[in-house]
Scaffold this active site. Structure first.
Site, PDB file in Angstrom:
ATOM      1  CB  SER A  16      -0.926   0.012   1.228  1.00  0.00           C
ATOM      2  OG  SER A  16      -0.168   0.128   2.422  1.00  0.00           O
ATOM      3  CG  HIS A 243      15.894   1.948   1.551  1.00  0.00           C
ATOM      4  ND1 HIS A 243      16.831   1.213   2.240  1.00  0.00           N
ATOM      5  CD2 HIS A 243      14.867   1.093   1.313  1.00  0.00           C
ATOM      6  CE1 HIS A 243      16.392  -0.025   2.400  1.00  0.00           C
ATOM      7  NE2 HIS A 243      15.200  -0.121   1.851  1.00  0.00           N
ATOM      8  CG  ASP A 244      10.747   1.571   2.912  1.00  0.00           C
ATOM      9  OD1 ASP A 244      11.870   1.035   2.991  1.00  0.00           O
ATOM     10  OD2 ASP A 244       9.734   0.962   2.503  1.00  0.00           O
ATOM     11  CB  THR A 245      15.080   0.813   5.759  1.00  0.00           C
ATOM     12  OG1 THR A 245      14.304  -0.286   5.294  1.00  0.00           O
ATOM     13  CG2 THR A 245      15.834   0.407   7.008  1.00  0.00           C
ATOM     14  CB  THR A 265       6.365  -6.111   3.697  1.00  0.00           C
ATOM     15  OG1 THR A 265       5.069  -5.515   3.699  1.00  0.00           O
ATOM     16  CG2 THR A 265       6.373  -7.249   2.692  1.00  0.00           C
ATOM     17  CG  ASN A 302      17.819  -6.403   3.669  1.00  0.00           C
ATOM     18  OD1 ASN A 302      16.924  -5.586   3.578  1.00  0.00           O
ATOM     19  ND2 ASN A 302      19.085  -6.102   3.404  1.00  0.00           N
TER      20      ASN A 302
END
Length: 473
Positions: A16, A243-245, A265, A302
């Site tokens: 999303s 990068h969302d992280t 996720t 990861n």
């Protein structure tokens, strides 16, 4: 009182996306407002699993329209963050050559073996510092037919997913540092493109752009975007930790001895450093040196995160057997599970199975466990396996840090949507033996906006940004 300044974060996840507005009140406390949320559903095109980029871009514009209606001239800038490794390619005219292929597509399966037939894994890691996994951009680009691409496209340019959104918002084509660092194509020490790696992969330097760092103002919106959204013409588009992280880590109120765990996720577990760790132990332990905000290095692993549970929930919903998370986790907390039911969440069989439920039931049967595979049992199985993987990663991280002269880890700061999963937090504390601190939940959007505030001069630095998080959450 000074007029309120509003910043917009477009935060895209694997399932999303949403447009969020953020601002500081008169006490310098942070406020976040979800303006618009939408689904991100991959599609199949030309035999590949792809991201439906144009639908996502339309959804982004819809979110910007709603933000303009709500906040008008108070909006001063916006920024985009997404998941890592994926990219799109534009040609000399600025046309998107094809839909971006999703990292879960199977095209990269043999690419690692092909590349490392002629390149030393150890020497390559000592240069790029990135965990060598099939989904990385390096192996995706090896799967591209560059000859065919050149025949059908003039002057192709690789833009990572947030770069691609930024390009169609502004007309500016460049590569933001934190997202580029997920590619396995940067020199971990200087943060620039690794010319040696590009040569080894047969990739021309010309297909990549200039690297810009978080806090760089890219420019203003294209005139047609202003017309479509109603945003003020002076709104700036800023490169953040795209990068969302990395946006999430910026909003983590870390203290000395804290590891972070960005839980969604995917799970990304690690520590913030000033310099990369490029040892053979780090490589064999599966750690990456990803670029962070403020020229930091996020030394992390990861770990496939809540994806198996998300898939289970989706499969049950499709069968009209939908469960709520609260009820499912409450029931799962009462389940007693044999240790032999724990599975390796990183096993490729769980990357994108036809049915996650069937795959997990198969694990139980393969191990001779006569357990009724109820929904709470399968959920507990996933969460115990995740917590076990976190404990394994923490042990490896602690070993590496000890050899580098760092103090022992004391706590894990869990951030992101997964920080609301109290059962997983408890299991993580039990299996790691560390204190667990949960929150903020909206770390990615907060970090995105805090970086914009730093670029505007409203916040002095990362320490000040984290102080705001502590006061506000």
């Amino acid at each position: 009182m000074a007029e309120k300044k509003v910043y917009l974060a477009a935060d895209f996840g694997g399932g999303s996306g949403r447009v969020m507005a953020g601002f500081l009140d008169e006490t310098a406390c942070f406020h976040l407002d979800e303006v618009y949320r939408f689904a991100n559903v991959p599609v199949h095109e030309d035999g590949h699993l792809c991201w439906d980029f144009w639908t996502l871009f339309d959804e982004l514009k819809q979110g910007l329209r709603r933000a303009a209606e709500r906040y008008g001239n108070s909006i001063c800038s916006l920024a985009v963050d997404t998941w890592g490794v994926d990219y799109g390619i534009i040609d000399a005219s600025g046309k998107l050559v094809s839909l971006p292929v999703c990292y879960r597509d199977e095209r990269t399966k043999s690419m690692q073996e092909r590349f490392f037939q002629k390149v030393s894994r150890s020497e390559h890691y000592a240069l790029t510092g990135i965990q060598q996994i099939d989904i990385n951009t390096l192996f995706q680009l090896l799967a591209e037919d560059m000859t065919e691409l050149a025949a059908h496209s003039t002057e192709p340019k690789v833009l990572f997913t947030p770069d691609l959104f930024n390009y169609f918002l502004t007309g500016i084509a460049c590569n933001e540092y934190t997202i580029a660092s997920t590619s396995e194509l940067l020199d971990a020490r200087n943060g620039e493109w690794s010319i040696e790696t590009l040569k080894q992969a047969g990739l021309p330097r010309e297909i990549f752009g200039k690297i810009v760092h978080p806090g760089t103002v890219l420019g203003t919106l294209r005139s047609e975007i202003i017309a479509e959204t109603g945003l003020p013409a002076e709104v700036k588009v800023v490169a953040v930790g795209s990068h969302d992280t990395q946006s999430a880590v910026l909003a983590a109120p870390l203290t000395e001895g804290s590891a972070f765990l960005s839980s969604g996720t995917w799970s990304l577990l690690g520590i913030e450093l000033k310099q990369p760790i490029l040892t053979e132990e780090a490589r064999l332990s599966g750690f990456s040196n990803e670029g962070g905000v403020g020229h930091t290095i996020c030394f992390l692993q990861n770990i496939p995160g809540l994806y198996p549970l998300q898939r289970l929930m989706k499969e049950w919903e499709e069968r009209r057997e939908a469960e709520t998370y609260d009820h499912l986790l409450d029931e799962a907390s009462r389940v007693s599970l044999d240790e032999t039911a724990i599975f390796d969440v990183a096993d490729p069989r769980f990357t994108n199975p036809e049915s996650m439920e069937a795959e997990l039931i198969a694990v139980l049967r393969e191990r001779g466990l006569e357990i009724e595979p109820t929904k709470p049992v399968l959920a507990r199985m996933v969460l115990e396996s995740l917590a076990s993987k976190y404990a394994e990663a923490i042990q490896k991280l602690a070993s590496i840090l000890e050899k580098e002269g760092f103090a022992p880890l004391q706590r894990i700061n869990i951030i992101g949507g997964g920080s609301r999963n109290k059962l997983l937090n408890r299991l993580t504390a039990q299996r790691t033996g560390l204190e667990v601190v949960a929150g903020p939940v909206e770390a990615t959007a907060m970090g995105n906006i805090l970086c914009q505030m730093m670029a505007a001069g409203d916040i002095a630095d990362i320490a000040a940004a984290r102080d705001i998080v502590r006061r506000s959450v």
